[in-house]
Scaffold this motif. Sequence first.
Motif, PDB file in Angstrom:
ATOM      1  N   GLY A   1      -2.873  -4.166   3.740  1.00  0.00           N
ATOM      2  CA  GLY A   1      -1.790  -4.360   3.501  1.00  0.00           C
ATOM      3  C   GLY A   1      -1.134  -5.428   4.219  1.00  0.00           C
TER       4      GLY A   1
ATOM      5  N   THR B   1      -3.305   4.447  -2.296  1.00  0.00           N
ATOM      6  CA  THR B   1      -5.038   4.546  -1.242  1.00  0.00           C
ATOM      7  C   THR B   1      -5.073   5.202  -0.252  1.00  0.00           C
ATOM      8  OG1 THR B   1      -6.320   3.349  -0.036  1.00  0.00           O
ATOM      9  CG2 THR B   1      -4.129   2.565   0.067  1.00  0.00           C
TER      10      THR B   1
ATOM     11  N   CYS C   1       1.094  -0.898   0.562  1.00  0.00           N
ATOM     12  CA  CYS C   1      -0.019  -0.154  -0.213  1.00  0.00           C
ATOM     13  C   CYS C   1       1.380   1.564  -0.205  1.00  0.00           C
ATOM     14  CB  CYS C   1      -0.861   0.170   1.633  1.00  0.00           C
ATOM     15  SG  CYS C   1      -2.248  -1.610   1.070  1.00  0.00           S
TER      16      CYS C   1
ATOM     17  N   LEU D   1       4.442  -2.117   3.130  1.00  0.00           N
ATOM     18  CA  LEU D   1       3.460   0.290   2.700  1.00  0.00           C
ATOM     19  C   LEU D   1       4.357   1.331   3.427  1.00  0.00           C
ATOM     20  CD1 LEU D   1       0.447   1.951   4.887  1.00  0.00           C
ATOM     21  CD2 LEU D   1       3.027   3.138   5.190  1.00  0.00           C
TER      22      LEU D   1
ATOM     23  N   ALA E   1      -5.776  -0.086   3.845  1.00  0.00           N
ATOM     24  CA  ALA E   1      -4.243  -0.474   4.521  1.00  0.00           C
ATOM     25  C   ALA E   1      -3.880  -1.285   5.511  1.00  0.00           C
ATOM     26  CB  ALA E   1      -3.606   0.814   3.941  1.00  0.00           C
TER      27      ALA E   1
END
Length: 252
Positions: free
Chosen positions: A215, A205, A33, A218, A211
Amino acid sequence: MPELDVRNITKTFGHTVAVDDVSLRVTSGEVLCVIGPSGSGKSTLLRCIALLESADAGGVYLDDELLGHRAVGGSLRKMKGRALSRQRAEVGVVFQHFNLFQHLTALENVAAGPIHVRRERKADAQQRARDLLAQVGLANVGNQYPYQLSGGQQQRVAIARCLAMRPKLMLFDEPTSALDPELVGEVLEVMKNLAETGMTMVVVTHEMGFAREVGTALIFMDNGAIQEEGNPREVLANPRQARTREFLSKVL
């Protein structure tokens, strides 16, 4: 080797550096993410990965294959024609806006790529389109045109259209930002289900809940560069960088 390997990508527009020496790796089945403020280079980075923008420096590798270029006599030349189309077909891209063909039904939108790009038999492509529409919860809308569908339905058709090309990698550029709030959940649920199947994904996003829950990695971008990266839950709960903390204080 990682499935996606982005090496030192730089992209400028005039005097503006949109992406500044960005490197990242996404292994098979990971969901990366990407968060950050508007203008931080997130979408431009995604477009470089998808070969929709030509990077000024650096390279993008998918399964250890350099995308967009081929070696000729010891130097690299930009790909064109079928070779470029073949590589682009390996990467599915879902944009903020659905970009569906308005004169085609949902079924025809999903089947168009396999028929015209991959040269699949029409009957086979249409059957797979039906299966994919069912997969995204739209088994009954195949004969409807985009104007007859809600924004959430159109975005799910767009996801099915990408999947029809059997991509190795899926890129999502803020896929829920153009949707009414009540329609966001249905698209995020499809993306969550897709992640559970093992699809490798890079998702730009503003949906921090997605996330955090879906996710596996990140990154936070600002001024065209990665400012912080790590486990989504750790970064969102305890960001190390002051700029990350400032951004998250406004969106969480």
